[in-house]
Scaffold this motif. Structure first.
Motif, short mmCIF file in Angstrom:
data_model
loop_
_atom_site.label_atom_id
_atom_site.label_comp_id
_atom_site.label_asym_id
_atom_site.label_seq_id
_atom_site.Cartn_x
_atom_site.Cartn_y
_atom_site.Cartn_z
N VAL A 90 53.56 45.33 39.88
CA VAL A 90 52.14 45.35 39.52
C VAL A 90 51.94 45.28 38.01
O VAL A 90 52.88 45.44 37.23
N LYS A 91 50.68 45.08 37.60
CA LYS A 91 50.36 44.99 36.17
C LYS A 91 50.46 46.34 35.48
O LYS A 91 50.91 46.42 34.33
N SER A 92 50.00 47.39 36.13
CA SER A 92 49.99 48.72 35.50
C SER A 92 50.10 49.78 36.57
O SER A 92 49.69 49.59 37.72
N ALA A 103 56.44 55.65 41.82
CA ALA A 103 55.83 54.69 40.89
C ALA A 103 56.84 53.65 40.43
O ALA A 103 56.49 52.49 40.17
N ALA A 104 58.12 54.04 40.32
CA ALA A 104 59.14 53.11 39.86
C ALA A 104 59.31 51.94 40.81
O ALA A 104 59.68 50.84 40.40
N SER A 105 59.04 52.17 42.10
CA SER A 105 59.17 51.09 43.08
C SER A 105 58.14 50.00 42.85
O SER A 105 58.31 48.87 43.31
N PHE A 106 57.05 50.33 42.15
CA PHE A 106 55.95 49.38 41.96
C PHE A 106 55.87 48.85 40.53
O PHE A 106 55.22 47.83 40.30
N ARG A 107 56.54 49.50 39.62
CA ARG A 107 56.38 49.16 38.20
C ARG A 107 56.79 47.73 37.90
O ARG A 107 56.22 47.08 37.03
N GLY A 127 55.15 57.00 50.37
CA GLY A 127 56.48 56.64 50.86
C GLY A 127 56.51 55.38 51.70
O GLY A 127 56.22 54.29 51.18
N PRO A 128 56.83 55.47 52.99
CA PRO A 128 56.94 54.25 53.80
C PRO A 128 55.67 53.40 53.81
O PRO A 128 55.74 52.18 53.76
N GLY A 129 54.52 54.04 53.91
CA GLY A 129 53.27 53.28 53.90
C GLY A 129 53.08 52.54 52.60
O GLY A 129 52.68 51.37 52.59
N ALA A 130 53.37 53.22 51.50
CA ALA A 130 53.24 52.57 50.19
C ALA A 130 54.23 51.42 50.06
O ALA A 130 53.87 50.30 49.67
N LEU A 131 55.48 51.68 50.40
CA LEU A 131 56.52 50.67 50.22
C LEU A 131 56.29 49.44 51.09
O LEU A 131 56.66 48.33 50.71
N VAL A 153 47.63 53.04 41.52
CA VAL A 153 47.23 54.40 41.19
C VAL A 153 47.78 55.32 42.28
O VAL A 153 47.64 55.01 43.46
N GLU A 154 48.39 56.42 41.89
CA GLU A 154 48.87 57.37 42.90
C GLU A 154 48.34 58.76 42.58
O GLU A 154 48.30 59.18 41.42
#
Length: 564
Positions: free
Chosen positions: A151-153, A144-148, A97-101, A184-185
């Motif tokens: 990032v490359k994959s 994952a949608a926040s990063f798609r 969540g916040p850390g990832a974002l 990766v999550e």
């Protein structure tokens, strides 16, 4: 019949013994750490969080070095620089969540600059995946949608047995041209659960080679061989592919002038007779490139900055070598060659005959002289003196990292990087706060050379927490902060475009005493002047460990020329 792959797949006796007798107490977090070690990682960056604690527990039992930063975005910048310096995928451990974002801006920069970052994030427990309705702490409807789009994959793990394969696939993706960040999550319960899965001892994640199609390089070689006025634009792809030597060989074989983009700094020797350097925001350079009858563009998409703000209009044939298919012919029609820069340049070297053009060095000198005359007419002596002092103080092979600040804008065009992969800036995505945490990552990657970070006071305020990181790990980074009282480059833009007046509250900032602030972290600090900058910076770079040099000065940009 025995095939090679049979030998590869057969476990060694040690692997067999380890597989049959896994140590007790291992978790999914151990599988993450074992996989990283098996892939060759030695260092990880990150920030702990509740959902990711099983990974950090496993780290305590491993030989991996953990470098913890204070903000996730800064940890991402550090990993980005580590990946650029080493050419390896840099693991970045994040929470949910916040850390990832918070890491998104750093991952955007890594994507723009093709830096291999392997981000591994925790997730809510498996039952919460894809829902966003279970009320878990940090839960997102679709993390994952926040990063798609950045990032490359993206790789989502749902069981412990998927961890090694997902991380290996992400590692391979990060290091396959074009390099870039991957995601990766792993859910919290998968990380924390005990596992009887064998210890990860063999992981194969060899990057795929991006080889040029031979019929395309044959056509490119013919065009270059017949060209009367060839020229080359060398972008960041040349640096990422470690292809600078091949670029120089080809340029010398063709007698073709070379201009490096801001991302390609150092890809071609600055003082070479064929070097047009990096004056891309200058109409004289743009005119020269437009006049080329064949323009070879290597590792650049000819984006906004590389095309003089999209005013570049080539009149000859363009041959574009680019590892990112999305950038091929994105801005100009070309003979597009989808390939790694090093492999494509090698193919051209094997097929292009030597041509001689004794006028090329003189034409290059004429362009550079016109550029110098234009800059000399703008009364920017202070700026050039400051940049010159930085260059003289910085050892030739030491890396430098530049934030989005006025002095960095000067450096894009006017700074001699001395060698490939030594000058890095945030111009890929353009976010603030890049320089200092990136320099910390470089110091971790190569502790034998001092690293330099250059920020304005506005950008520095994004990164001051990492003074604690620099001190804790005793990283050899000197941080030059040019204190002009606010967001200097935005101040110029706002004044020029909208008529803002001095002291406008939008760009003016209350700042701390940066020297006193550094010293409160146990980091030596010094306040300097333009006249003493070279000596103070030289001394700071020569002293082991972190240091801060503050230069109170208002620098101004040179006026670029976009139209003829």
């Amino acid at each position: 019949m025995t095939h090679d792959h049979d030998l590869v797949l057969r476990p060694t006796e040690a692997q067999r013994e380890a597989a049959l007798n896994p140590p007790p107490g291992r978790t999914g977090g151990d599988l993450v750490v074992e996989t990283l070690a098996g892939l060759g990682a030695t260092t990880v960056f990150g920030l702990p969080g509740q959902h990711a604690l099983a990974v950090y527990d496993a780290l305590r039992r491993s030989d991996l070095r953990y470098v913890g930063l204070r903000v996730e975005n800064n940890a991402g910048f550090a990993a980005d620089a580590y990946g650029r310096i080493t050419g390896e995928a840099a693991p970045l451990l994040l929470s949910t969540g916040p850390g990832a974002l918070t890491s998104l801006a750093a991952l955007q920069e890594a994507a723009a600059a093709s830096a291999p970052v392997l981000a591994i994030s925790s997730q809510v427990p498996v039952r919460g995946l894809g829902g966003g309705r279970h009320g878990y702490l940090h839960e997102l409807p679709d993390q994952a949608a926040s990063f798609r789009g950045v990032v490359k994959s993206v790789h989502t793990v749902r069981t412990a047995s998927q961890i090694p394969s997902a991380i290996a696939a992400a590692w391979q993706s990060a290091l396959t041209a074009p390099h870039g960040p991957v995601w990766v999550e792993v859910p919290q319960d998968v990380l924390a659960a005990k596992t009887s899965i064998p210890v990860v001892t063999g992981v194969d994640a060899t990057p795929e080679e991006l080889v040029p199609r031979p019929e395309l390089t044959a056509v490119a070689a013919e065009l270059l061989a017949r060209a009367e006025r060839p020229a080359i634009v060398a972008g960041g792809g040349v640096v990422r592919a470690d292809a600078a030597k091949k670029l120089r060989q080809l340029a010398e074989r063709l007698d073709a002038p070379v201009v490096t983009t801001f991302g390609g700094k150092g890809a071609f020797p600055w003082t070479h007779p064929l070097s047009l350097q990096s004056w891309l925001e200058d109409r004289h350079t743009t005119d020269f490139l437009e006049d080329a009858d064949v323009l070879l563009v290597v590792g650049s998409g000819l984006g906004e900055l590389s095309s003089n703000y999209h005013t570049f209009r080539p009149r000859g044939r363009v041959v574009q070598i680019e590892a990112d298919p999305g950038k091929l012919e994105a801005n100009h029609p070309a003979l597009g060659i989808h390939a790694d820069a090093r492999l494509a340049l090698q193919a051209l070297l094997e097929t292009v005959p030597e041509r001689s053009d004794p006028t090329a060095p003189e034409r290059v000198r004429a362009v550079l002289e016109r550029v110098r005359e234009r800059i000399a007419g703008q009364d920017r002596t202070l700026e050039q003196e400051v940049l010159g002092a930085v260059r003289r103080a910085l050892p030739a092979r030491s890396p430098s990292f530049w934030d989005m600040t006025v002095l960095a804008y000067w450096a894009w065009s006017a700074f001699d990087a001395k060698a490939p992969n030594t000058m890095h800036s945030a111009q890929g995505a353009g976010g603030l706060g890049y320089a200092f945490p990136a320099a910390l990552g470089a110091a971790v990657a190569d502790p034998t050379r001092p690293a330099l970070a250059v920020s304005g006071d506005g950008g520095a305020l994004y990164s001051v927490a990492e003074l604690a990181t620099a001190r804790q790990h005793d990283l050899d980074v000197t941080w030059l902060i040019v204190d002009d009282g606010g967001y200097g480059i935005l101040r110029e833009y706002l004044t020029d475009a909208y008529g803002a007046t001095p002291g406008d509250p939008v760009t003016e900032l209350t700042r701390p005493d940066f020297v006193a602030l550094a010293e409160s972290f146990g980091v030596p600090g010094v306040r300097t002047t333009p006249g003493t900058l070279e000596a103070d910076l030289t001394a700071a770079l020569a002293s082991p460990g972190p240091s801060v040099v503050v230069l109170p000065a208002v620098l101004r940009m040179f006026a670029p020329t976009h139209t003829g």
